[in-house]
Design an enzyme around this catalytic site. Structure first.
Site, mmCIF file in Angstrom:
data_model
loop_
_atom_site.group_PDB
_atom_site.id
_atom_site.type_symbol
_atom_site.label_atom_id
_atom_site.label_comp_id
_atom_site.label_asym_id
_atom_site.label_seq_id
_atom_site.Cartn_x
_atom_site.Cartn_y
_atom_site.Cartn_z
ATOM 1 N N ASN A 9 0.671 -1.129 -0.056
ATOM 2 C CA ASN A 9 -0.042 -0.212 0.070
ATOM 3 C C ASN A 9 1.011 1.326 0.020
ATOM 4 O O ASN A 9 1.415 1.623 0.911
ATOM 5 C CB ASN A 9 -0.829 -0.072 1.109
ATOM 6 C CG ASN A 9 -1.792 1.097 1.454
ATOM 7 O OD1 ASN A 9 -1.766 2.021 0.353
ATOM 8 N ND2 ASN A 9 -2.269 1.365 2.691
ATOM 9 N N LYS A 11 -0.107 4.486 -0.135
ATOM 10 C CA LYS A 11 -0.508 5.542 0.302
ATOM 11 C C LYS A 11 -0.117 6.634 -0.665
ATOM 12 O O LYS A 11 -0.389 6.520 -1.796
ATOM 13 C CB LYS A 11 -0.048 5.604 1.672
ATOM 14 C CG LYS A 11 -0.221 4.312 2.551
ATOM 15 C CD LYS A 11 0.051 4.605 4.169
ATOM 16 C CE LYS A 11 -0.185 3.247 4.705
ATOM 17 N NZ LYS A 11 -0.100 3.228 6.168
ATOM 18 N N HIS A 96 -9.375 1.064 4.745
ATOM 19 C CA HIS A 96 -8.025 1.036 5.624
ATOM 20 C C HIS A 96 -8.483 2.019 6.671
ATOM 21 O O HIS A 96 -9.212 3.128 6.621
ATOM 22 C CB HIS A 96 -7.039 1.879 4.658
ATOM 23 C CG HIS A 96 -5.629 1.992 5.407
ATOM 24 N ND1 HIS A 96 -5.325 2.784 6.216
ATOM 25 C CD2 HIS A 96 -4.567 0.822 5.092
ATOM 26 C CE1 HIS A 96 -3.955 2.370 6.496
ATOM 27 N NE2 HIS A 96 -3.639 1.293 5.933
ATOM 28 N N GLU A 98 -6.854 4.533 7.904
ATOM 29 C CA GLU A 98 -6.709 6.095 7.783
ATOM 30 C C GLU A 98 -7.916 6.684 6.987
ATOM 31 O O GLU A 98 -8.332 7.604 7.073
ATOM 32 C CB GLU A 98 -5.265 6.154 6.494
ATOM 33 C CG GLU A 98 -4.002 6.184 7.626
ATOM 34 C CD GLU A 98 -2.833 5.244 6.825
ATOM 35 O OE1 GLU A 98 -2.783 5.482 5.454
ATOM 36 O OE2 GLU A 98 -2.143 4.662 7.434
ATOM 37 N N GLU A 168 -5.329 -4.993 10.559
ATOM 38 C CA GLU A 168 -4.326 -4.271 10.872
ATOM 39 C C GLU A 168 -4.806 -3.333 11.951
ATOM 40 O O GLU A 168 -5.627 -2.418 11.956
ATOM 41 C CB GLU A 168 -4.328 -2.983 9.690
ATOM 42 C CG GLU A 168 -4.012 -3.713 8.290
ATOM 43 C CD GLU A 168 -3.511 -2.635 7.163
ATOM 44 O OE1 GLU A 168 -2.318 -3.001 6.963
ATOM 45 O OE2 GLU A 168 -4.312 -1.571 7.112
ATOM 46 N N GLY A 174 2.210 2.006 11.026
ATOM 47 C CA GLY A 174 3.348 3.232 10.648
ATOM 48 C C GLY A 174 3.889 3.498 12.027
ATOM 49 O O GLY A 174 4.540 4.428 12.200
ATOM 50 N N SER A 214 3.240 -2.309 10.557
ATOM 51 C CA SER A 214 4.712 -2.487 10.729
ATOM 52 C C SER A 214 5.462 -3.668 10.397
ATOM 53 O O SER A 214 6.148 -4.258 10.901
ATOM 54 C CB SER A 214 5.026 -2.336 12.066
ATOM 55 O OG SER A 214 4.748 -0.500 12.402
ATOM 56 N N GLY A 236 4.986 1.292 4.680
ATOM 57 C CA GLY A 236 6.502 1.723 4.517
ATOM 58 C C GLY A 236 7.461 0.593 3.892
ATOM 59 O O GLY A 236 8.079 1.050 2.958
HETATM 60 P P1 PGA Z 1 2.837 0.062 7.696
HETATM 61 O O1 PGA Z 1 1.297 0.318 7.145
HETATM 62 O O2 PGA Z 1 3.269 -1.094 7.066
HETATM 63 O O3 PGA Z 1 3.443 1.262 7.426
HETATM 64 O O4 PGA Z 1 2.688 0.156 9.121
HETATM 65 C C1 PGA Z 1 0.435 -0.636 7.124
HETATM 66 C C2 PGA Z 1 -0.566 -0.263 6.386
HETATM 67 O O5 PGA Z 1 -1.145 0.952 6.744
HETATM 68 O O6 PGA Z 1 -1.548 -0.805 5.489
#
Ligand code: PGA
Length: 251
Positions: A9, A11, A96, A98, A168, A174, A214, A236
């Site tokens: 992803n 983003k 998601h 977010e 998640e 993140g 993460s 990330g």
């Molecule tokens: P992250 O994000 O690997 O940066 O923690 C995961 C996600 O939001 O899908």
């Protein structure tokens, strides 16, 4: 047997040129890796979907990060499931955290998005997960169950079988604070049981459940070794081809 998947992803990251470059690097690494045990998906920004699709071969699929909750019409700035379908995009990430947190997307809105995605032949990657306070209060399984029931249990078994679930935990996204593989496995097994109670064990055995939060090249192997963890949704660490490929080959 159910499908394993590693999905990146991206983003709101990468210029068009950078996205094409990253897609080409991922594609070359996937080709070089030979036979993989998982499907590989990358999710760039809407604007870049078509160009990124052209930059990858048959072994890498492309996903949108979102779609509209309405079919068409006067919804300025939105992109419909039908538009994605018409552009040849097979997957769409829905719900998601977010989107839930920053854009007020409720279970009811996300259910509509999933419905439109399925109606247009897209495969949803549907995200669920508790916030830190919900984990600390011990209510995380109830939260996850509610998100599944409200978002997905309106679908027939046949429709449901096209959906990938991504667990998640919001506190792990993140933050560098990954759920331990025990914590993740507990929730993944619970999700599969929740699905089994509704649709039966054959559907539950076949549903792909990804872990996200993460997940990186150092912890992926331990997470993916757990029986109910069928891959990852990677933020990330998906922005650097070498790291992403080390996650893909962790299976
Ligand atoms: P992250 O994000 O690997 O940066 O923690 C995961 C996600 O939001 O899908």
């Amino acid at each position: 047997m159910r499908k394993y998947m590693v999905a990146g992803n991206w983003k709101m990251n990468k210029s068009l040129a950078e996205g094409i470059q990253l897609a080409k690097e991922v594609d070359a690494a996937v080709e070089a890796a030979g036979k993989l045990l998982c499907e590989v998906v990358i999710a760039p920004a809407f604007l870049h979907l078509s160009e990124v699709s052209k930059a990858v071969g048959a072994k890498v699929s492309v996903s949108a990060q979102n779609c509209a909750a309405e079919a068409s019409g006067a919804y300025t700035g939105e992109v419909s499931a039908a538009m994605l379908q018409s552009a040849g995009i097979p997957y769409v990430i829905i719900g998601h955290s977010e989107r839930r947190t920053y854009y007020g997307e409720t279970d009811a809105i996300l259910a509509k998005k999933a419905e439109l995605a399925l109606a247009n032949g897209l495969k949803p990657i549907f995200c669920i997960g508790e916030e830190l306070s919900q984990r600390d209060s011990g209510k995380y399984l109830d939260v996850v169950k509610g998100q599944i029931e409200n978002g997905l249990f309106r679908f027939s078994a046949d429709e449901f079988s096209k959906i990938v679930i991504a667990y998640e935990p919001v506190w792990a996204i993140g933050t560098g604070r990954t759920a331990t593989s025990e914590q993740a496995q507990e929730v993944h097994a619970f999700i599969r049981k929740t699905v089994a109670d509704k649709y039966g064990s054959a559907v539950a055995d076949n549903v792909t459940i990804l872990y996200g939060g993460s997940c990186n090249e150092n912890n992926a192997k331990e997470l993916f070794a757990r029986p109910d963890i069928d891959g990852g949704l990677i933020g990330g660490a998906s922005l650097v081809a070498d790291k992403f490929i080390r996650i893909v080959t962790a299976f």
